[in-house]
Design an enzyme around this catalytic site. Structure first.
Site, PDB file in Angstrom:
ATOM      1  N   LYS A 119       0.851  -1.195   0.000  1.00  0.00           N
ATOM      2  CA  LYS A 119       0.000   0.000   0.000  1.00  0.00           C
ATOM      3  C   LYS A 119       0.884   1.241   0.000  1.00  0.00           C
ATOM      4  CE  LYS A 119      -4.243   1.355   2.424  1.00  0.00           C
ATOM      5  NZ  LYS A 119      -4.905   1.277   3.739  1.00  0.00           N
ATOM      6  N   LEU A 120       0.646   2.102  -0.975  1.00  0.00           N
ATOM      7  CA  LEU A 120       1.513   3.263  -1.182  1.00  0.00           C
ATOM      8  C   LEU A 120       0.674   4.530  -1.273  1.00  0.00           C
ATOM      9  CD1 LEU A 120       3.280   1.322  -3.983  1.00  0.00           C
ATOM     10  CD2 LEU A 120       4.581   2.229  -2.044  1.00  0.00           C
TER      11      LEU A 120
END
Ligand code: E4P
Length: 218
Positions: A87-88
């Site tokens: 997750k960015l």
């Protein structure tokens, strides 16, 4: 429509999983802190525990804000378990990292998305999921579900494969409206998932059935 649970709480993840309708989990640093999980090693162990409960994608968020740090952290997270999705945040470095991971075949969730433009960049970079934050937009007087609908329409028109993951869901009505908007996934608190079950006519109907059965069967 896939259902993810938005928590790092293992008991809640187990409870949702036992309902038999859970497709995955999303976490974020705030949710991990809420469970008092301290340090990199403990975080990694916790992600693996989650992966061992749920047979589906588990989003684990990086803490780094620079590209190199995101790549280093994301590679470590992805190596923990095949179900981990990196997750960015939707920043310039985050989008660059989404592109890097998509070229390596590592799944990503581009988070903290509050506009169609951000969602467009996430899809062009090859994100597996894009996470528009419904509740947080509602909090500032905007319509979060409208953004979900806009992104769905844009992705369908251009044929992007990125899945629209409606996040920051606060209640059951959000889920239903996101279904109507065509979201691919909704990540929800346990209470909102259980809220889908609630109907007074179900409760009164069941009570009547049981009472009628008892009249005859004692
Ligand atoms: C999504 O992946 C986020 O973790 C989450 O949905 C944020 O929700 P909140 O706005 O309730 O913190």
């Amino acid at each position: 429509m896939k259902f993810f649970i938005d928590t790092a709480n293992l008991a809640q993840i187990r409870e949702a999983n036992e309902m038999g309708v859970l497709d995955g989990v999303t976490t974020n640093p705030s949710l991990m802190a809420r469970e008092n999980i301290r340090g990199e090693e403990a975080c990694r162990r916790h992600y693996v525990e989650i992966c061992n409960i749920v047979d589906g994608d588990v989003s684990a968020e990086v803490i780094s804000t620079d590209f190199e740090g995101m790549v280093r952290e994301g590679e470590e997270l992805a190596a923990l378990h095949p179900n981990i999705v990196v997750k960015l945040p939707c920043t310039a470095d985050g989008i660059r990292a989404v592109k890097y991971f998509s070229q390596k075949g590592i799944r990503t969730n581009c988070t903290l998305v509050f506009s169609a433009g951000q969602a467009l960049l996430a899809a062009k970079a090859g994100a597996t999921y894009v996470s528009p934050f419904v509740g947080r937009l509602d909090d500032i007087g905007e319509d979060g579900v409208e953004l979900v609908a806009h992104i769905v329409q844009m992705y369908r028109y251009y044929g992007f494969e990125t899945q629209v993951l409606a996040a920051s869901i606060r209640h059951t009505q959000h889920i239903i409206r996101c279904v109507d908007a065509g979201a691919d996934v909704a990540t929800c608190p346990l209470a909102a998932i259980k809220g889908l079950l609630k109907h007074p006519l179900t409760d009164s109907g069941l009570a009547q059935f049981l009472a009628d059965h008892a009249k005859v069967n004692g």
